[in-house]
Design an enzyme around this catalytic site. Structure first.
Site, PDB file in Angstrom:
ATOM      1  N   ASP A  14       0.327   8.892   0.260  1.00  9.96           N
ATOM      2  CA  ASP A  14      -0.488   8.020   1.121  1.00  9.96           C
ATOM      3  C   ASP A  14      -0.231   8.354   2.591  1.00  9.96           C
ATOM      4  O   ASP A  14       0.806   7.985   3.137  1.00  9.96           O
ATOM      5  CB  ASP A  14      -0.159   6.543   0.851  1.00  9.96           C
ATOM      6  CG  ASP A  14      -1.076   5.627   1.615  1.00  9.96           C
ATOM      7  OD1 ASP A  14      -2.182   5.346   1.120  1.00  9.96           O
ATOM      8  OD2 ASP A  14      -0.715   5.236   2.747  1.00  9.96           O
ATOM      9  N   GLU A  16      -0.652   8.212   6.669  1.00 12.95           N
ATOM     10  CA  GLU A  16      -1.108   7.417   7.819  1.00 12.95           C
ATOM     11  C   GLU A  16      -1.503   8.398   8.908  1.00 12.95           C
ATOM     12  O   GLU A  16      -0.960   9.508   8.979  1.00 12.95           O
ATOM     13  CB  GLU A  16      -0.029   6.458   8.332  1.00 12.95           C
ATOM     14  CG  GLU A  16       0.490   5.457   7.300  1.00 12.95           C
ATOM     15  CD  GLU A  16      -0.587   4.613   6.641  1.00 12.95           C
ATOM     16  OE1 GLU A  16      -1.581   4.267   7.310  1.00 12.95           O
ATOM     17  OE2 GLU A  16      -0.443   4.320   5.438  1.00 12.95           O
ATOM     18  N   ASP A 112      -7.346  10.681   1.475  1.00 10.46           N
ATOM     19  CA  ASP A 112      -6.126  11.445   1.788  1.00 10.46           C
ATOM     20  C   ASP A 112      -6.309  12.943   1.503  1.00 10.46           C
ATOM     21  O   ASP A 112      -6.010  13.789   2.356  1.00 10.46           O
ATOM     22  CB  ASP A 112      -4.927  10.908   0.987  1.00 10.46           C
ATOM     23  CG  ASP A 112      -4.639   9.458   1.320  1.00 10.46           C
ATOM     24  OD1 ASP A 112      -3.770   9.188   2.164  1.00 10.46           O
ATOM     25  OD2 ASP A 112      -5.313   8.565   0.751  1.00 10.46           O
ATOM     26  N   HIS A 169      -0.051  -0.634   5.277  1.00  5.34           N
ATOM     27  CA  HIS A 169      -0.374   0.525   6.124  1.00  5.34           C
ATOM     28  C   HIS A 169       0.855   1.281   6.626  1.00  5.34           C
ATOM     29  O   HIS A 169       0.769   2.053   7.578  1.00  5.34           O
ATOM     30  CB  HIS A 169      -1.273   0.139   7.321  1.00  5.34           C
ATOM     31  CG  HIS A 169      -2.557  -0.503   6.900  1.00  5.34           C
ATOM     32  ND1 HIS A 169      -3.531   0.171   6.195  1.00  5.34           N
ATOM     33  CD2 HIS A 169      -3.025  -1.768   7.059  1.00  5.34           C
ATOM     34  CE1 HIS A 169      -4.544  -0.651   5.952  1.00  5.34           C
ATOM     35  NE2 HIS A 169      -4.260  -1.834   6.455  1.00  5.34           N
ATOM     36  N   ASP A 174       2.988   1.810   1.104  1.00  3.84           N
ATOM     37  CA  ASP A 174       1.737   1.922   0.336  1.00  3.84           C
ATOM     38  C   ASP A 174       1.986   2.753  -0.929  1.00  3.84           C
ATOM     39  O   ASP A 174       1.495   2.409  -2.009  1.00  3.84           O
ATOM     40  CB  ASP A 174       0.634   2.565   1.193  1.00  3.84           C
ATOM     41  CG  ASP A 174       0.075   1.622   2.266  1.00  3.84           C
ATOM     42  OD1 ASP A 174       0.386   0.412   2.227  1.00  3.84           O
ATOM     43  OD2 ASP A 174      -0.686   2.099   3.139  1.00  3.84           O
TER      44      ASP A 174
HETATM   45  P1  AMP Z   1      -4.052   3.178   4.748  1.00  2.00           P
HETATM   46  O1  AMP Z   1      -3.534   4.157   3.749  1.00  2.00           O
HETATM   47  O2  AMP Z   1      -4.966   2.141   4.193  1.00  2.00           O
HETATM   48  O3  AMP Z   1      -2.871   2.580   5.444  1.00  2.00           O
HETATM   49  O4  AMP Z   1      -4.911   3.956   5.816  1.00  2.00           O
HETATM   50  C1  AMP Z   1      -4.685   5.281   6.186  1.00  2.00           C
HETATM   51  C2  AMP Z   1      -5.172   5.497   7.589  1.00  2.00           C
HETATM   52  O5  AMP Z   1      -6.539   5.100   7.718  1.00  2.00           O
HETATM   53  C3  AMP Z   1      -4.440   4.695   8.663  1.00  2.00           C
HETATM   54  O6  AMP Z   1      -3.237   5.326   9.081  1.00  2.00           O
HETATM   55  C4  AMP Z   1      -5.470   4.701   9.781  1.00  2.00           C
HETATM   56  O7  AMP Z   1      -5.506   5.944  10.436  1.00  2.00           O
HETATM   57  C5  AMP Z   1      -6.761   4.555   9.012  1.00  2.00           C
HETATM   58  N1  AMP Z   1      -7.127   3.130   8.899  1.00  2.00           N
HETATM   59  C6  AMP Z   1      -6.829   2.294   7.875  1.00  2.00           C
HETATM   60  N2  AMP Z   1      -7.314   1.070   8.123  1.00  2.00           N
HETATM   61  C7  AMP Z   1      -7.920   1.127   9.332  1.00  2.00           C
HETATM   62  C8  AMP Z   1      -8.629   0.190  10.156  1.00  2.00           C
HETATM   63  N3  AMP Z   1      -8.804  -1.076   9.801  1.00  2.00           N
HETATM   64  N4  AMP Z   1      -9.124   0.625  11.348  1.00  2.00           N
HETATM   65  C9  AMP Z   1      -8.964   1.915  11.727  1.00  2.00           C
HETATM   66  N5  AMP Z   1      -8.317   2.837  11.002  1.00  2.00           N
HETATM   67  C10 AMP Z   1      -7.801   2.455   9.831  1.00  2.00           C
HETATM   68 MG    MG Z   2      -1.417   3.773   3.915  1.00  2.00          MG
HETATM   69 MG    MG Z   3      -4.003   5.053   2.142  1.00  2.00          MG
END
Ligand code: AMP
Ligand code: MG
Ligand code: MG
Length: 199
Positions: A14, A16, A112, A169, A174
């Site tokens: 996962d 970021e 991803d 996040h 995650d």
């Molecule tokens: P996640 O695995 O859901 O934490 O998301 C991976 C990446 O997507 C994050 O590190 C952000 O770069 C982007 N991302 C996730 N949610 C948002 C959001 N609400 N607004 C903008 N970018 C987001």
């Molecule tokens: Mg994440």
């Molecule tokens: Mg993710």
């Protein structure tokens, strides 16, 4: 009894990445690169790869990004750049997983490995290793079992009566939640197979 699987390991990943509120950052860059090596029989985490990554195109994280991910400017400032982290990851794959083993990457969604890794590798003319071109989107396993294609990870945790661990996040947290969902679905007799291949 858990469902028998045709793999030795599941590699839960996962990323970021750099981001801003409502705006696209171009190019977007990976800032956290975590992977859990999960035993496909016991569902124990046998090894962990985790590094922060220093972004170079937009080296300063937005306040939004730090708020979303809890990853700080100091953490990325002291991290290696992507080429070095990716080299470390490939070495980890060889030494701690074994390229001769049967493994399947598992992610929550397709972003991803379909979007982020290819675009990040393209920035440095690094070929995407063939083993990163096939994966299971855990939302599809959940949908097959529960009849509900959900948007994110938290509805799956709720639907499986699992408690969320860590901070939302944060890539490593995650991954832990995705691994817990995977184990719960294995207990429900899910068979895990690839859901996506890229050329
Ligand atoms: P996640 O695995 O859901 O934490 O998301 C991976 C990446 O997507 C994050 O590190 C952000 O770069 C982007 N991302 C996730 N949610 C948002 C959001 N609400 N607004 C903008 N970018 C987001
Ligand atoms: Mg994440
Ligand atoms: Mg993710």
């Amino acid at each position: 009894m858990k469902k028998a699987q045709r793999y030795d390991y599941f590699l839960v990943l996962d990323f970021e990445a750099t981001c801003d509120d409502g705006k696209k950052i171009n190019p977007q860059e990976i800032i956290e690169f975590p992977v859990l090596k999960v035993n496909a029989k016991t569902y124990e985490v046998e090894d962990t790869f985790q590094q922060f990554v220093r972004p170079v195109h937009h080296p300063n994280l937005t306040a939004f990004c730090t708020h979303l991910t809890t990853i700080t400017q100091e953490e990325v400032n002291s991290a290696k750049v992507f080429q070095e982290v990716f080299q470390d990851f490939r070495q980890w794959m060889e030494e701690k997983v074994g390229l001769d083993k049967r493994f399947l990457f598992v992610t929550c969604g397709d972003w991803d490995l379909k979007t982020m890794l290819p675009s990040q590798c393209a920035l440095y003319n690094i070929p995407v290793p063939p083993y990163c071109k096939v994966w299971l989107n855990i939302k599809k396993s959940y949908a097959i079992k529960k009849g509900d294609y959900v948007k994110g990870m938290y509805p799956m945790l709720d639907g499986l009566n699992l408690k969320a661990v860590g901070t939302p996040h944060r890539g490593i947290d995650d991954c832990k939640n995705i691994a817990n969902i995977l184990r719960a679905l294995a207990n429900l007799q899910c068979e895990f197979l690839p859901t996506y291949y890229v050329e």
